[in-house]
Scaffold this motif. Structure first.
Motif, mmCIF file in Angstrom:
data_model
loop_
_atom_site.group_PDB
_atom_site.id
_atom_site.type_symbol
_atom_site.label_atom_id
_atom_site.label_comp_id
_atom_site.label_asym_id
_atom_site.label_seq_id
_atom_site.Cartn_x
_atom_site.Cartn_y
_atom_site.Cartn_z
ATOM 1 N N GLN A 38 8.557 -0.037 -7.244
ATOM 2 C CA GLN A 38 9.491 1.311 -8.631
ATOM 3 C C GLN A 38 9.525 1.505 -9.566
ATOM 4 N N ARG A 39 9.075 0.361 -10.243
ATOM 5 C CA ARG A 39 8.667 0.175 -12.248
ATOM 6 C C ARG A 39 7.291 1.262 -12.040
ATOM 7 N N THR A 40 6.441 1.516 -11.070
ATOM 8 C CA THR A 40 4.948 1.655 -10.955
ATOM 9 C C THR A 40 5.428 3.699 -10.639
ATOM 10 N N ARG A 41 6.007 3.698 -9.384
ATOM 11 C CA ARG A 41 6.736 5.067 -9.278
ATOM 12 C C ARG A 41 6.724 5.730 -10.752
ATOM 13 N N LYS A 42 7.822 4.791 -11.574
ATOM 14 C CA LYS A 42 8.454 5.634 -12.453
ATOM 15 C C LYS A 42 7.613 6.268 -13.539
ATOM 16 N N ARG A 43 6.493 5.224 -13.722
ATOM 17 C CA ARG A 43 5.584 5.442 -14.782
ATOM 18 C C ARG A 43 5.364 6.602 -14.579
ATOM 19 N N MET A 44 4.496 7.285 -13.581
ATOM 20 C CA MET A 44 4.090 7.424 -12.892
ATOM 21 C C MET A 44 4.298 8.470 -13.576
ATOM 22 N N GLN A 45 5.769 9.134 -12.902
ATOM 23 C CA GLN A 45 6.762 9.995 -12.555
ATOM 24 C C GLN A 45 7.031 10.695 -14.161
ATOM 25 N N VAL B 121 4.468 13.238 -5.466
ATOM 26 C CA VAL B 121 5.538 12.742 -4.358
ATOM 27 C C VAL B 121 4.957 11.622 -3.685
ATOM 28 N N PHE B 122 5.881 10.430 -3.677
ATOM 29 C CA PHE B 122 4.885 10.255 -3.245
ATOM 30 C C PHE B 122 5.742 9.689 -1.548
ATOM 31 N N SER C 243 0.652 -0.931 0.097
ATOM 32 C CA SER C 243 -0.364 0.212 -0.466
ATOM 33 C C SER C 243 0.718 0.930 0.193
ATOM 34 N N ASN C 244 0.470 2.086 -1.130
ATOM 35 C CA ASN C 244 1.635 3.204 -1.233
ATOM 36 C C ASN C 244 0.846 4.165 -1.295
ATOM 37 N N SER C 245 0.678 5.553 -1.077
ATOM 38 C CA SER C 245 0.107 6.602 -0.818
ATOM 39 C C SER C 245 0.938 7.949 -1.829
ATOM 40 N N TRP C 246 0.256 9.018 -2.782
ATOM 41 C CA TRP C 246 0.903 10.001 -3.312
ATOM 42 C C TRP C 246 0.422 11.037 -2.914
ATOM 43 N N THR C 247 0.997 11.896 -3.698
ATOM 44 C CA THR C 247 0.150 13.470 -3.763
ATOM 45 C C THR C 247 0.829 14.140 -5.045
ATOM 46 N N LEU C 248 -0.385 14.629 -5.569
ATOM 47 C CA LEU C 248 0.159 14.925 -6.976
ATOM 48 C C LEU C 248 -0.755 16.564 -6.606
ATOM 49 N N THR C 249 -0.727 17.187 -7.280
ATOM 50 C CA THR C 249 0.472 19.027 -7.021
ATOM 51 C C THR C 249 0.302 19.635 -8.592
ATOM 52 N N THR C 250 -0.849 20.346 -9.350
ATOM 53 C CA THR C 250 -0.441 20.592 -10.700
ATOM 54 C C THR C 250 -1.086 22.436 -10.220
ATOM 55 N N SER C 251 -0.468 23.140 -11.520
ATOM 56 C CA SER C 251 -0.575 24.736 -11.469
ATOM 57 C C SER C 251 -0.301 24.622 -12.855
#
Length: 406
Positions: free
Chosen positions: A286-293, A308-309, A190-198
């Protein structure tokens, strides 16, 4: 042992009622400690040395750790459960109510039913004169439903116990799929993330032009839509739990609430989202984080974005050969009890759990607790009869494992 489980069944149900009627929502620190004291009172007469490990400095009650020393050289078993529930003191759902072989109540399945199965199995081993030779360590965490931060401290005792053990058995709930009791040899992370766009704000008539670009909300929409289309793969799930955007926006109260303001004729300057993703291995994480980034970095004109993870998170419990061997041994027990074989459960069908913190060090099985429905919601209901078959399985499996040499 099977006869003992049956003869003590009503005692087990009475204990479950007592545990459930003591509120132990994670943030009810006194209540969690009281449930820990109840479990300690059950374990010490069986020959366990129990210690309460307070976690007040982390804003949580603590953990109960109980150790039983048996014959040297035999396998060491680690039993895992948790004292807390999701139902805090302000919940309207507070009371154990029995209706024949069903009962509802806060945490009646997750995980007070599981702790009762554990105790029923240990009582059966004790009555048969077998427990005295078994090397068993029990870790009952007090914050499984809302773990404190940092995880390295919150789960230090459990991780250390995993390094001492040869086998880990997790007494969270049994899963039934298509009418069959299932064996859990894997759990996902279970991994959480926060996304901010501007984006650049201005009059709405200027949106999408070369100077003002697409705005923060459209950038957010692009990213979330790309997650949906580009991320899917086996054993991965991802979810956006909260989104907010406008001329001004903020996440509040540990990101559980949000506030925003804006007008239809103003290009939004900010948007924020919070979500999670779940994987079956660290490599997949780790693969999912890279693809999301990579998706986040492909900005629309005139916008920016940052993801931010969260540090920590629950690790995964991959379906190893050692775990499959344990399930095979459990199915030998099923055969001897005249019970159906238990197929391996698809890990997508159960969530993260404490056993994952020791999965890198020791073979394990999850799902040895009761069968229940509606967990984490008012009306949570346990199948009381599942106490009997799960305790019989656990008692015999633990007996056989405890007799093996390290």
């Amino acid at each position: 042992m099977a006869q003992t489980v049956d003869s003590e069944y009503e005692r087990s149900v009475a204990l479950l009622e007592k545990l459930v009627n003591e509120n132990s929502g994670t943030m009810n620190l006194a209540g969690v400690e009281k449930v820990g004291a109840m479990m300690r009172a059950e374990l010490e007469p069986l020959g366990f040395d129990a210690v309460w490990k307070p976690m007040a400095e982390a804003g949580r009650a603590g953990h109960l750790i109980a150790t039983h020393k048996g014959k040297p050289g035999r396998k060491r078993l680690l039993l895992i459960g948790h004292l807390d529930t999701v139902f805090e003191l302000d919940s309207p759902f507070q009371t154990f109510v029995r209706d024949g072989e069903q009962a509802e109540g806060p945490g009646v399945g997750d995980d007070k039913g599981g702790m009762v199965v554990m105790l029923s199995a240990l009582h059966a081993m004790h009555a048969a004169g077998i427990l005295q030779d078994a090397n068993i360590e029990i870790v009952l965490t007090g914050d499984e439903e809302d773990v404190s931060d940092p995880l390295e401290i919150a789960r230090a005792d459990l991780i250390a116990a995993g390094k001492r053990a040869d086998v880990a058995l997790d007494f969270e709930g049994l899963v039934i799929d298509e009418g069959k009791d299932m064996g859990s040899i894997a759990r996902r992370s279970s991994n959480s993330w926060t996304l901010t766009t501007s984006g650049k704000t201005g009059h709405s008539s200027l949106i999408f032009n070369a100077e003002y670009g697409d705005g923060a909300v459209n950038e957010m929409a692009r990213i979330l839509a790309a997650f949906r289309t580009q991320l899917p793969e086996p054993n991965l799930t991802f979810n956006t739990g909260i989104v907010v955007g406008g001329a001004a926006a903020a996440l509040e109260d540990d990101s559980l609430k949000a506030a925003a303001s804006g007008k239809t004729n103003i290009i939004p300057s900010i948007a924020m989202a919070r979500g999670d993703f779940r994987t079956l291995s660290e490599e997949q994480t780790q693969r999912t984080r890279k693809r999301m980034q990579a998706i986040v970095d492909a900005h629309l004109p005139g916008t920016d974005a940052k993801i931010v993870f969260d540090p920590g998170g629950y690790p995964s419990m991959p379906p190893t050969d050692g775990n499959r061997t344990l399930l095979a041994k459990l199915n030998e027990v099923n055969a001897d009890l005249g019970l159906p074989q238990m197929p391996a459960l698809d890990p997508v069908k159960r969530g993260a759990g404490d056993i994952s913190f020791v999965a890198g060090d020791v073979d394990g099985l999850a799902g040895l607790g009761t069968y229940s429905r509606g967990d984490h919601a008012p009306g949570e209901t346990v199948d009381l009869d599942s106490i009997r078959r799960q305790a019989k399985r656990a008692a015999i499996l633990m007996t056989r494992l405890s007799r093996e040499q390290r």
